[in-house]
Design an enzyme around this catalytic site. Sequence first.
Site, PDB file in Angstrom:
ATOM      1  N   GLU A  13      -4.899  75.445   2.655  1.00 13.03           N
ATOM      2  CA  GLU A  13      -4.627  75.666   4.075  1.00 13.03           C
ATOM      3  C   GLU A  13      -5.053  77.054   4.525  1.00 13.03           C
ATOM      4  O   GLU A  13      -5.093  77.327   5.734  1.00 13.03           O
ATOM      5  CB  GLU A  13      -3.137  75.456   4.351  1.00 13.03           C
ATOM      6  N   GLY A  79       1.619  65.170   8.030  1.00 11.19           N
ATOM      7  CA  GLY A  79       1.521  63.733   8.223  1.00 11.19           C
ATOM      8  C   GLY A  79       1.858  63.351   9.650  1.00 11.19           C
ATOM      9  O   GLY A  79       2.801  63.883  10.244  1.00 11.19           O
ATOM     10  N   MET A 169       6.558  69.996   4.997  1.00 11.50           N
ATOM     11  CA  MET A 169       7.588  70.437   4.063  1.00 11.50           C
ATOM     12  C   MET A 169       8.052  71.875   4.302  1.00 11.50           C
ATOM     13  O   MET A 169       8.876  72.381   3.539  1.00 11.50           O
ATOM     14  CB  MET A 169       7.086  70.280   2.623  1.00 11.50           C
ATOM     15  N   GLU A 170       7.535  72.535   5.363  1.00 14.03           N
ATOM     16  CA  GLU A 170       7.836  73.955   5.538  1.00 14.03           C
ATOM     17  C   GLU A 170       8.212  74.388   6.952  1.00 14.03           C
ATOM     18  O   GLU A 170       8.924  75.380   7.129  1.00 14.03           O
ATOM     19  CB  GLU A 170       6.631  74.830   5.101  1.00 14.03           C
ATOM     20  N   ASP A 193      -2.966  62.698   7.341  1.00 13.83           N
ATOM     21  CA  ASP A 193      -2.603  61.334   6.946  1.00 13.83           C
ATOM     22  C   ASP A 193      -1.529  60.838   7.901  1.00 13.83           C
ATOM     23  O   ASP A 193      -1.007  61.609   8.714  1.00 13.83           O
ATOM     24  CB  ASP A 193      -2.093  61.309   5.504  1.00 13.83           C
TER      25      ASP A 193
END
Length: 225
Positions: A13, A79, A169-170, A193
Amino acid sequence: MKTVGIIGAMPSELVDIRAALPDSEIVKKAGFDYCVNMVGQTRVIHVCSGIAKVNAAVCTQALIDEFNPDAVINAGIAGGMHPDVHVCDIVAATGVLPHDLDLHFLQDYPPYCGIYPCDASLIQLALDTCAQFGVTSHTGRIVSGEAFISDNAVKFDIRRRLDPYAVDMESSAVGHCAYLNQVPFLSLRCISDNADDEGAMSFDQFEKIAAKRVADIVLHMVKQI
């Protein structure tokens, strides 16, 4: 001089940001390598936090303590959760929150807030930049949790409860720290995704494309903050 922090969870990233900002000064803090560059009159701090909320929270707090940024951008991939959001679209978060914690524990106890708002001016700058790049963008909630979502049933349960546009997730951890420190914050994510049964396959295919797209947009934004 303004200071902008850019936090990415994975090296992928940040690879395009670091290619565009070579010869960084490295400042080590709390186990993280903070890369420091000047972009015009703006000091840019870019750092890889590692995956999941604890890594992101520690990295964000150390960034704020060491560099006192004027803004923090959590940039990366995510996502897609909303039916209108497609792979390679951009989501600029209006607010961030965990999907794997009862918000009662955050709302009824310190910090008495469970959904951490993103800065309106940073949101607008992101949307304007996406328009300049001809990239489809959306605004909405981004939710975070300790799992890569690649299951239709899990996805639809999160959608039913929280109505997010993207999942990662962050973001909620970075937003939580920014909220506590009163630092303007934005989570900006490019969709890799659809967080469904085909999620892992799509992630492998589009990770690099999505990471470059969001990096290009963030680098352009930094020049205007």
